[in-house]
Scaffold this motif. Structure first.
Motif, PDB file in Angstrom:
ATOM      1  N   GLY A  49      66.629  63.828  19.183  1.00 32.78           N
ATOM      2  CA  GLY A  49      67.314  63.872  20.454  1.00 32.78           C
ATOM      3  C   GLY A  49      68.783  64.234  20.305  1.00 32.78           C
ATOM      4  O   GLY A  49      69.514  64.324  21.274  1.00 32.78           O
ATOM      5  N   HIS A  50      69.250  64.449  19.080  1.00 35.05           N
ATOM      6  CA  HIS A  50      70.616  64.861  18.830  1.00 35.05           C
ATOM      7  C   HIS A  50      70.599  66.192  18.088  1.00 35.05           C
ATOM      8  O   HIS A  50      69.550  66.740  17.771  1.00 35.05           O
ATOM      9  CB  HIS A  50      71.338  63.791  17.996  1.00 35.05           C
TER      10      HIS A  50
ATOM     11  N   GLY B  16      55.946  54.309  13.847  1.00 38.76           N
ATOM     12  CA  GLY B  16      56.320  52.923  14.093  1.00 38.76           C
ATOM     13  C   GLY B  16      56.392  52.582  15.568  1.00 38.76           C
ATOM     14  O   GLY B  16      56.100  51.445  15.965  1.00 38.76           O
ATOM     15  N   LEU B  17      56.765  53.545  16.393  1.00 39.42           N
ATOM     16  CA  LEU B  17      56.827  53.309  17.842  1.00 39.42           C
ATOM     17  C   LEU B  17      55.459  52.943  18.414  1.00 39.42           C
ATOM     18  O   LEU B  17      55.370  52.240  19.421  1.00 39.42           O
ATOM     19  CB  LEU B  17      57.349  54.562  18.555  1.00 39.42           C
ATOM     20  N   THR B  18      54.404  53.415  17.776  1.00 37.34           N
ATOM     21  CA  THR B  18      53.054  53.155  18.291  1.00 37.34           C
ATOM     22  C   THR B  18      52.504  51.796  17.856  1.00 37.34           C
ATOM     23  O   THR B  18      51.420  51.409  18.289  1.00 37.34           O
ATOM     24  CB  THR B  18      52.072  54.249  17.817  1.00 37.34           C
ATOM     25  N   LYS B  19      53.237  51.073  16.994  1.00 38.11           N
ATOM     26  CA  LYS B  19      52.814  49.758  16.485  1.00 38.11           C
ATOM     27  C   LYS B  19      51.397  49.827  15.900  1.00 38.11           C
ATOM     28  O   LYS B  19      50.433  49.288  16.474  1.00 38.11           O
ATOM     29  CB  LYS B  19      52.887  48.703  17.593  1.00 38.11           C
TER      30      LYS B  19
ATOM     31  N   ASN C 218      56.763  50.396  25.684  1.00 40.04           N
ATOM     32  CA  ASN C 218      57.250  49.026  25.539  1.00 40.04           C
ATOM     33  C   ASN C 218      58.525  49.002  24.684  1.00 40.04           C
ATOM     34  O   ASN C 218      59.481  48.289  24.989  1.00 40.04           O
ATOM     35  CB  ASN C 218      56.164  48.155  24.926  1.00 40.04           C
ATOM     36  N   CYS C 219      58.533  49.775  23.612  1.00 37.52           N
ATOM     37  CA  CYS C 219      59.707  49.836  22.742  1.00 37.52           C
ATOM     38  C   CYS C 219      60.929  50.390  23.477  1.00 37.52           C
ATOM     39  O   CYS C 219      62.061  49.948  23.247  1.00 37.52           O
ATOM     40  CB  CYS C 219      59.410  50.702  21.512  1.00 37.52           C
ATOM     41  N   VAL C 220      60.695  51.348  24.355  1.00 34.76           N
ATOM     42  CA  VAL C 220      61.807  51.925  25.118  1.00 34.76           C
ATOM     43  C   VAL C 220      62.412  50.874  26.041  1.00 34.76           C
ATOM     44  O   VAL C 220      63.632  50.679  26.084  1.00 34.76           O
ATOM     45  CB  VAL C 220      61.333  53.147  25.943  1.00 34.76           C
ATOM     46  N   TYR C 221      61.560  50.167  26.764  1.00 33.41           N
ATOM     47  CA  TYR C 221      62.063  49.183  27.727  1.00 33.41           C
ATOM     48  C   TYR C 221      62.707  47.988  27.033  1.00 33.41           C
ATOM     49  O   TYR C 221      63.707  47.444  27.518  1.00 33.41           O
ATOM     50  CB  TYR C 221      60.917  48.707  28.624  1.00 33.41           C
TER      51      TYR C 221
ATOM     52  N   PRO D 115      66.136  50.355  17.743  1.00 35.89           N
ATOM     53  CA  PRO D 115      67.310  49.584  17.332  1.00 35.89           C
ATOM     54  C   PRO D 115      68.077  50.218  16.167  1.00 35.89           C
ATOM     55  O   PRO D 115      69.300  50.076  16.071  1.00 35.89           O
ATOM     56  CB  PRO D 115      66.713  48.225  16.915  1.00 35.89           C
ATOM     57  N   ARG D 116      67.375  50.935  15.298  1.00 32.19           N
ATOM     58  CA  ARG D 116      68.036  51.604  14.162  1.00 32.19           C
ATOM     59  C   ARG D 116      68.545  52.995  14.536  1.00 32.19           C
ATOM     60  O   ARG D 116      69.126  53.692  13.713  1.00 32.19           O
ATOM     61  CB  ARG D 116      67.053  51.716  12.996  1.00 32.19           C
ATOM     62  N   HIS D 117      68.282  53.424  15.775  1.00 29.54           N
ATOM     63  CA  HIS D 117      68.749  54.728  16.272  1.00 29.54           C
ATOM     64  C   HIS D 117      68.173  55.893  15.476  1.00 29.54           C
ATOM     65  O   HIS D 117      68.823  56.938  15.326  1.00 29.54           O
ATOM     66  CB  HIS D 117      70.280  54.782  16.269  1.00 29.54           C
ATOM     67  N   LEU D 118      66.954  55.725  15.005  1.00 27.91           N
ATOM     68  CA  LEU D 118      66.258  56.826  14.345  1.00 27.91           C
ATOM     69  C   LEU D 118      65.646  57.773  15.370  1.00 27.91           C
ATOM     70  O   LEU D 118      65.386  58.937  15.081  1.00 27.91           O
ATOM     71  CB  LEU D 118      65.152  56.282  13.436  1.00 27.91           C
ATOM     72  N   VAL D 119      65.392  57.237  16.560  1.00 24.36           N
ATOM     73  CA  VAL D 119      64.828  58.005  17.665  1.00 24.36           C
ATOM     74  C   VAL D 119      65.621  57.641  18.917  1.00 24.36           C
ATOM     75  O   VAL D 119      65.931  56.469  19.130  1.00 24.36           O
ATOM     76  CB  VAL D 119      63.340  57.671  17.883  1.00 24.36           C
ATOM     77  N   SER D 120      65.968  58.622  19.723  1.00 21.79           N
ATOM     78  CA  SER D 120      66.685  58.326  20.956  1.00 21.79           C
ATOM     79  C   SER D 120      65.722  57.754  21.988  1.00 21.79           C
ATOM     80  O   SER D 120      64.507  57.983  21.932  1.00 21.79           O
ATOM     81  CB  SER D 120      67.334  59.592  21.514  1.00 21.79           C
ATOM     82  N   ALA D 121      66.248  57.002  22.951  1.00 17.17           N
ATOM     83  CA  ALA D 121      65.410  56.408  23.988  1.00 17.17           C
ATOM     84  C   ALA D 121      64.698  57.487  24.799  1.00 17.17           C
ATOM     85  O   ALA D 121      63.525  57.347  25.152  1.00 17.17           O
ATOM     86  CB  ALA D 121      66.264  55.530  24.896  1.00 17.17           C
TER      87      ALA D 121
END
Length: 315
Positions: free
Chosen positions: A5-6, A31-34, A80-83, A100-106
């Protein structure tokens, strides 16, 4: 490190560094998909397909259901991770996640979650059936819109009713094979429903300070450990009793009820032991809630494996 996203990093970096960066980004999206949550959800989907087919279901149908279910669960988890990124950043258990680690933008995570939801619905709709697709979409929407956005931060009953979303895979597995609902998958739906509070409250008891710090009113945050243990025990007894209903409702063979009795007895012994360990103490080292948490994972896994094996062993 690459930030999705950057702007892209300097192209003149060494090849090895670029590969490592790509690996970090892929791992962040996965990781976002748990994945651990997805594993558990699939474990309550595929065995039900075996039971519905009274044997081995068609391989292509299983693959399509697994792919669609995986994408649907991954979509719900990513959204869920976004919210929850604000509280995830403050909790020990979740601060290493991608947002939280800013590896992916919201924004990128939101697009990713929505895309997974669309693709999962299309896969289930065209390669399984419309009913399974609608059930998966409904579970996704319920988890995000009702549990994550409404219940989680407002009530101690958040996981009780929010846990309904995690019960849908039993219905999806059945409808994928039969194309219709019946009482059999409803019983398994209820087993997962009554299993969710003991499973989640044991984990929340371990991390109650985390939840307290971010004002999420999980039951272990607002109630003494002994009260939580009593609630866990009550739900555990109802869960085991419900699991035994499958025998008369579905007309199983001897294997499933035998397994359900043994697994249920072992789980209830552990739940009683945890209640006993809460007498006069709030010390997590003495209560050991993670013992029950791990027992709950093993219980559900083996119970649903027995659902799959029953028609193979007793037909």
């Amino acid at each position: 490190m690459t930030y999705v996203g950057h702007s892209a990093p300097d192209a003149r970096r060494a090849d090895g560094e670029e590969r490592a960066s790509l690996k970090d980004v892929v791992a962040a999206y996965v990781g976002l998909t748990k994945p651990r949550v997805i594993e558990l959800l699939l474990l309550t989907t595929v065995p039900v397909m075996f039971f519905a087919a009274r044997g081995v279901p068609e391989l292509g149908l299983v693959v399509a259901t697994v792919v669609g279910g995986t994408l649907s669960a991954g979509s719900a988890s990513a959204l869920n991770c976004v919210y929850d990124r604000d509280i995830d950043e403050q909790m020990r258990r979740t601060r290493r996640r991608a947002l939280p680690r800013h590896l992916v933008s919201a924004r990128a995570a939101l697009v990713f979650g929505l895309m997974l939801g669309v693709v999962s619905t299309l896969v289930l709709w065209f390669f399984v059936n419309e009913l399974s697709a609608l059930l998966a979409l409904g579970a996704n929407a319920f988890y995000v819109l009702v549990y994550t956005m409404v219940l989680k931060r407002r009530t101690t009953q958040n996981i009780v009713w929010g846990g309904l979303a995690g019960c849908f895979p039993a219905l999806i597995g059945w409808t994928a094979v039969t194309g219709e609902l019946a009482w059999t998958p409803v019983v398994l739906f209820l087993v997962v429903f009554f299993w969710t509070p003991p499973h989640t409250w044991a984990l929340a008891l371990r991390y109650r300070e985390d939840y307290a710090n971010v004002d999420v009113p999980m039951l272990p945050v607002v109630a003494p450990a002994r009260t939580v243990a009593r609630q866990i025990l009550a739900y555990s007894w109802v869960m085991v009793a419900t699991s035994l209903l499958l025998w008369p409702v579905a007309g199983t063979g001897w294997f499933y009820p035998a397994a359900a009795v043994v697994l249920g007895a072992v789980f209830l012994v552990e739940a009683h032991r945890m209640l006993g360990r809460t007498a006069g103490t709030e010390s997590l080292a003495e209560i050991r809630p993670m013992r029950l948490f791990h027992h709950s994972n093993l219980y559900l896994s083996l119970l649903f494996v027995s659902v799959a094996l029953d028609p193979l062993l007793t037909r």
